[in-house]
Design an enzyme around this catalytic site. Structure first.
Site, PDB file in Angstrom:
ATOM      1  N   LYS A 206     -18.099  -5.491   6.974  1.00 43.56           N
ATOM      2  CA  LYS A 206     -16.801  -6.147   7.097  1.00 43.56           C
ATOM      3  C   LYS A 206     -16.355  -6.227   8.542  1.00 43.56           C
ATOM      4  O   LYS A 206     -16.660  -5.338   9.347  1.00 43.56           O
ATOM      5  CB  LYS A 206     -15.752  -5.355   6.294  1.00 43.56           C
ATOM      6  CG  LYS A 206     -15.722  -5.720   4.830  1.00 43.56           C
ATOM      7  CD  LYS A 206     -14.395  -5.291   4.198  1.00 43.56           C
ATOM      8  CE  LYS A 206     -14.326  -5.668   2.746  1.00 43.56           C
ATOM      9  NZ  LYS A 206     -13.167  -5.077   2.088  1.00 43.56           N
TER      10      LYS A 206
ATOM     11  N   HIS B 143       0.841  -1.212   0.000  1.00 43.97           N
ATOM     12  CA  HIS B 143       0.000   0.000   0.000  1.00 43.97           C
ATOM     13  C   HIS B 143       0.871   1.255   0.000  1.00 43.97           C
ATOM     14  O   HIS B 143       0.593   2.228  -0.697  1.00 43.97           O
ATOM     15  CB  HIS B 143      -0.868   0.076   1.265  1.00 43.97           C
ATOM     16  CG  HIS B 143      -1.930  -0.966   1.408  1.00 43.97           C
ATOM     17  ND1 HIS B 143      -2.026  -1.773   2.510  1.00 43.97           N
ATOM     18  CD2 HIS B 143      -2.973  -1.304   0.605  1.00 43.97           C
ATOM     19  CE1 HIS B 143      -3.077  -2.568   2.387  1.00 43.97           C
ATOM     20  NE2 HIS B 143      -3.670  -2.311   1.245  1.00 43.97           N
TER      21      HIS B 143
ATOM     22  N   ARG C 153      -2.595  -6.548  -8.123  1.00 48.61           N
ATOM     23  CA  ARG C 153      -1.567  -7.569  -7.939  1.00 48.61           C
ATOM     24  C   ARG C 153      -1.882  -8.746  -8.855  1.00 48.61           C
ATOM     25  O   ARG C 153      -1.473  -8.802  -9.984  1.00 48.61           O
ATOM     26  CB  ARG C 153      -1.537  -8.046  -6.470  1.00 48.61           C
ATOM     27  CG  ARG C 153      -0.949  -7.059  -5.506  1.00 48.61           C
ATOM     28  CD  ARG C 153      -1.401  -7.351  -4.095  1.00 48.61           C
ATOM     29  NE  ARG C 153      -2.854  -7.260  -3.983  1.00 48.61           N
ATOM     30  CZ  ARG C 153      -3.547  -7.446  -2.894  1.00 48.61           C
ATOM     31  NH1 ARG C 153      -2.934  -7.790  -1.795  1.00 48.61           N
ATOM     32  NH2 ARG C 153      -4.859  -7.316  -2.890  1.00 48.61           N
TER      33      ARG C 153
ATOM     34  N   SER D  68      -2.759  -7.549   3.291  1.00 43.99           N
ATOM     35  CA  SER D  68      -3.039  -7.394   4.724  1.00 43.99           C
ATOM     36  C   SER D  68      -3.422  -8.749   5.315  1.00 43.99           C
ATOM     37  O   SER D  68      -3.001  -9.113   6.409  1.00 43.99           O
ATOM     38  CB  SER D  68      -4.187  -6.411   4.950  1.00 43.99           C
ATOM     39  OG  SER D  68      -3.894  -5.159   4.393  1.00 43.99           O
TER      40      SER D  68
END
Ligand code: ADP
Length: 162
Positions: free
Chosen positions: A42, A18, A93, A131
């Site tokens: 979430k 990040h 990614r 993460s």
């Protein structure tokens, strides 16, 4: 009119991947707002305030000047309109990111066609960092040095032990 980019995400917690995106984007736009999501759908490890504080500290260390950190719990596009921001930044990614990010970008286009999504490819050395992976590693006693800002290691281990 200043060109303002918003980089939204969970940042639970921020990783070196990040941070690399933030640094690269800060050279392109007049201002970068890192938008820490606080979605009720979430489950996060860190609270929104904790995540934002960690991002702020990481950005101070990187010496990124033209940036700020905000917390938001609704549509990114609504936040952007309130700040007259024109560009959403997201990082790419793997192939799995492509699918997800493509859907998200087109959903945002549908509700706010004047806002553009910029995708930035991860550098190869950060390609594997997430993460979720960092948390999994730390939870199992793995070494997360070099994957997250140095100051965060002890706080992450403590948080996972709570
Ligand atoms: P979200 O829950 O919104 O996906 P994340 O914090 O996981 O939030 O990610 C925010 C954005 O940063 C996403 O676009 C994600 O693809 C991107 N990102 C995450 N890790 C990396 C990395 N290592 N390199 C490049 N982009 C990344």
């Amino acid at each position: 009119m200043p060109k303002i980019a918003v980089y939204p995400g969970s940042f639970d917690p921020i990783t070196i991947g990040h941070m690399d995106i933030i640094k690269r984007v800060s050279h392109i736009f007049d201002q970068v707002i890192v938008l820490v999501a606080n979605s009720s759908d979430k489950k996060y490890l860190f609270t929104a305030e904790e995540r934002a504080d960690i991002v702020r500290k990481a950005m101070n260390q990187m010496d990124v000047k033209n940036s700020e950190v905000c917390i938001h719990d609704g549509l990114t596009t609504e936040f952007m309109k309130s700040r007259k921001a024109q560009v959403i930044v997201r990082g790419l990614r793997a192939v799995a990111d492509f699918e997800y990010e493509g859907t998200l970008a087109n959903m945002n286009y549908r509700i706010a066609p004047e806002i553009e999504t910029f995708m930035i490819f991860s550098r190869p050395e950060y390609y594997f960092i997430s993460s979720r992976g960092v948390k999994e590693l730390a939870r199992n006693g793995g070494d997360v040095t070099g994957l997250i800002p140095d100051f965060l290691g002890p706080a992450l281990i403590k948080k996972l032990a709570d």
